[in-house]
Design a protein around this motif. Structure first.
Motif, short mmCIF file in Angstrom:
data_model
loop_
_atom_site.label_atom_id
_atom_site.label_comp_id
_atom_site.label_asym_id
_atom_site.label_seq_id
_atom_site.Cartn_x
_atom_site.Cartn_y
_atom_site.Cartn_z
N THR A 123 0.86 -1.18 0.00
CA THR A 123 0.00 0.00 0.00
C THR A 123 0.90 1.24 0.00
OG1 THR A 123 -0.10 0.16 2.42
CG2 THR A 123 -1.74 -1.26 1.33
N LEU A 161 -2.99 -4.31 -1.08
CA LEU A 161 -3.92 -3.29 -1.54
C LEU A 161 -5.02 -3.91 -2.38
CD1 LEU A 161 -4.81 -0.37 -1.83
CD2 LEU A 161 -3.17 -0.11 -3.72
N GLU A 215 -7.26 1.96 2.40
CA GLU A 215 -5.86 1.52 2.26
C GLU A 215 -5.02 2.52 1.46
OE1 GLU A 215 -4.38 -0.70 3.82
OE2 GLU A 215 -5.92 -2.08 4.53
#
Length: 249
Positions: free
Chosen positions: A113, A121, A141
């Motif tokens: 992320t 992610l 996220e």
């Protein structure tokens, strides 16, 4: 503008060489690498030498960080295999790769992320598998990252996800070198692409729009599988050969 996105090579030299050959035909303006370059029971030193010479913009993956920063006696076998075989020159190069890269005003690169190289992610782990996250989860996220295109790796699962509320697109190219794996952190899970091909992505900017293409490249995965087996990693050997991890079930 044409961007090739590779990720998660994991020291798989023949897979990288096949992708390099395929890239000659694609002729992208730039190739970017989203990290996890060398960790694995394969060819870490040879892979690092090629990547160092390409001079591609390269993001640091979680396993790149483990290889360069963790004490060798605490490393898992995947990272230790690479750390013990990297030359000083290639270890020094691996230490220079960046946590994230803002390639252009439109394109942001990360491994996991935007603020954590060890978080997913484009997958949400619930139970033993990863699943497509909902938009709210993805936006959380992203931690406020506003780039129209966010490229991430880490999961090894190819995805192109459009966020309706923001118009952003999350692109995961999948893995060049390791199509399936299992791990216990933070939850026990198995991730699998279901075929042994090397994967990468092509992003093309034409007029006002971006197009996205998932690339699948054949290579000599039998040789990669035998190398993993020779180095004492039968789980890797099966994943490389078949695209699935673990025993038949």
């Amino acid at each position: 503008m044409k961007i090739a996105v590779v990720s998660d090579i994991h020291g798989n030299l023949p897979a990288l060489e096949a992708v390099l050959d395929n890239l000659k035909r694609e002729s992208p303006d730039v190739v970017v690498n989203l990290g996890d370059c060398v960790a694995g029971p394969l060819w870490p030193e040879e892979t690092a030498t090629i990547l160092r010479e390409t001079n591609w913009p390269t993001v640091r993956g979680n396993h790149d960080r483990f290889v360069t920063d963790d004490p060798i006696e605490t490393m898992g076998p995947t990272d230790r295999f690479a750390a013990e075989r990297l030359s000083p020159e290639n270890m020094a190069w691996l230490k220079t790769v960046q946590p994230t890269i803002r390639l252009t005003e439109e394109v942001f690169l990360c491994h996991g992320t935007p603020d954590d190289d060890d978080r997913y992610l484009s997958e949400l782990v619930e139970g033993p598998k990863g699943h497509l996250p909902g938009e709210a989860t993805l936006l959380e996220e992203l931690k406020g990252e506003k780039s129209p295109i966010i490229c991430c790796g880490h999961t090894h699962i190819p995805r192109v996800i459009r966020l309706p509320s923001t118009g952003q697109t999350v692109v995961n190219p999948g893995s060049v070198g390791f199509p399936s794996y299992d791990e216990n952190h933070p939850l026990r899970k198995t991730m699998a692409m279901g075929n042994p091909q090397a994967r990468y992505a092509i992003l093309t900017r034409a007029a006002e729009n971006w197009t996205f293409e998932d690339k699948m490249v054949d290579y000599d995965w039998e040789t990669a599988s035998r190398e993993a087996d020779r180095n004492g990693r039968p789980g890797w050997a099966r994943a490389l050969k078949l695209g699935f991890f673990g025993p038949l079930s």
